[in-house]
Design a protein around this motif. Structure first.
Motif, PDB file in Angstrom:
ATOM      1  N   ASN A   1     -19.470  52.228   3.431  1.00 11.91           N
ATOM      2  CA  ASN A   1     -19.728  50.792   3.454  1.00 11.91           C
ATOM      3  C   ASN A   1     -20.478  50.286   2.225  1.00 11.91           C
TER       4      ASN A   1
ATOM      5  N   TYR B   1     -27.699  36.100  12.601  1.00 14.31           N
ATOM      6  CA  TYR B   1     -27.426  37.523  12.628  1.00 14.31           C
ATOM      7  C   TYR B   1     -26.558  37.920  13.805  1.00 14.31           C
TER       8      TYR B   1
ATOM      9  N   THR C   1     -20.199  46.702   0.261  1.00 18.50           N
ATOM     10  CA  THR C   1     -19.726  45.660   1.168  1.00 18.50           C
ATOM     11  C   THR C   1     -20.917  45.207   2.006  1.00 18.50           C
ATOM     12  N   GLN C   2     -20.734  44.155   2.751  1.00 22.47           N
ATOM     13  CA  GLN C   2     -21.810  43.745   3.652  1.00 22.47           C
ATOM     14  C   GLN C   2     -21.870  44.758   4.777  1.00 22.47           C
ATOM     15  N   MET C   3     -22.979  45.456   4.834  1.00 21.32           N
ATOM     16  CA  MET C   3     -23.164  46.498   5.840  1.00 21.32           C
ATOM     17  C   MET C   3     -23.186  45.859   7.224  1.00 21.32           C
TER      18      MET C   3
ATOM     19  N   SER D   1     -22.967  38.656  13.213  1.00 22.74           N
ATOM     20  CA  SER D   1     -22.618  39.825  12.418  1.00 22.74           C
ATOM     21  C   SER D   1     -22.882  41.138  13.142  1.00 22.74           C
TER      22      SER D   1
ATOM     23  N   LYS E   1     -28.796  48.208   8.711  1.00 25.40           N
ATOM     24  CA  LYS E   1     -29.271  47.092   9.533  1.00 25.40           C
ATOM     25  C   LYS E   1     -28.959  47.396  10.995  1.00 25.40           C
TER      26      LYS E   1
ATOM     27  N   ASP F   1     -31.371  48.930  -2.731  1.00 27.11           N
ATOM     28  CA  ASP F   1     -30.058  49.028  -3.374  1.00 27.11           C
ATOM     29  C   ASP F   1     -30.196  49.488  -4.814  1.00 27.11           C
TER      30      ASP F   1
ATOM     31  N   VAL G   1     -35.246  40.663   2.324  1.00 25.25           N
ATOM     32  CA  VAL G   1     -34.210  40.524   1.301  1.00 25.25           C
ATOM     33  C   VAL G   1     -34.652  41.225   0.012  1.00 25.25           C
TER      34      VAL G   1
ATOM     35  N   GLN H   1     -34.488  44.976   0.567  1.00 26.27           N
ATOM     36  CA  GLN H   1     -33.110  45.456   0.527  1.00 26.27           C
ATOM     37  C   GLN H   1     -32.608  45.538  -0.915  1.00 26.27           C
TER      38      GLN H   1
END
Length: 164
Positions: free
Chosen positions: A151, A2, A154-156, A5, A93, A85, A78, A81
């Motif tokens: 966002n 993590y 997309t990967q936040m 990112s 995050k 979604d 996961v 999340q």
């Protein structure tokens, strides 16, 4: 995994007059207001339990990264999340569970802050409408929604929260 990112948030402004600051400041404002208004569910398991009974009540789901090697918690996050979604709950995050604790003034507690649900503001109890009135959202909440919409899909990015 993590740490790579985690990104510093741009200092651009968003739509509201109250949010002429980074998105991390919006998160702080939203969390503190929701805490005062008793609109938070704190902890991964309480969040899952709440969402299993009330899929339409949460506006945001803030998650902090699971500790390395904790695969059970990571799996739960996961799945949470994916559930959020699917049910149009904004997932945000953040970089640190400890910073979430400090933002809310819970520095000395062993409570789980890996996940925080922010519920919609309470609606008029005398209204017959089942619709959520978005006009009662604060400017910071609207700015956070704008950030999430920008966002979406997309990967936040992981939001770096302020130290204090």
């Amino acid at each position: 995994m993590y740490d790579e990112s985690v990104v510093s948030v741009k200092t651009e402004t968003f739509s509201g007059a109250a949010a002429k600051s980074p998105i991390s400041q919006c998160i702080r404002t939203v969390l503190r207001r929701a805490c005062v208004e008793k609109r938070l569910t704190i902890g991964l398991l309480p969040a899952i339990q709440y969402l299993s009974k009330n899929t339409n009540g949460a506006l945001f789901c803030l998650t902090a990264a699971a500790p390395p090697g904790d695969s059970a918690t990571h799996m739960q996050e996961v799945l949470l999340q994916a559930f959020c979604d699917e049910n149009d709950i904004y997932v945000i995050k953040v970089d640190s569970e400890n910073k979430l604790k400090r933002l809310l003034g819970f520095c000395k507690t062993a409570m789980d802050f890996s996940c925080i649900l922010v519920h919609y503001p309470y609606a008029d109890p005398f209204s017959d409408s089942q619709e959520i009135d978005l006009s009662i959202l604060s400017e910071a909440e609207k700015d956070l929604i704008d950030h999430c919409d920008t966002n979406w899909g997309t990967q936040m990015p992981v939001i770096k929260l302020p130290e204090k």
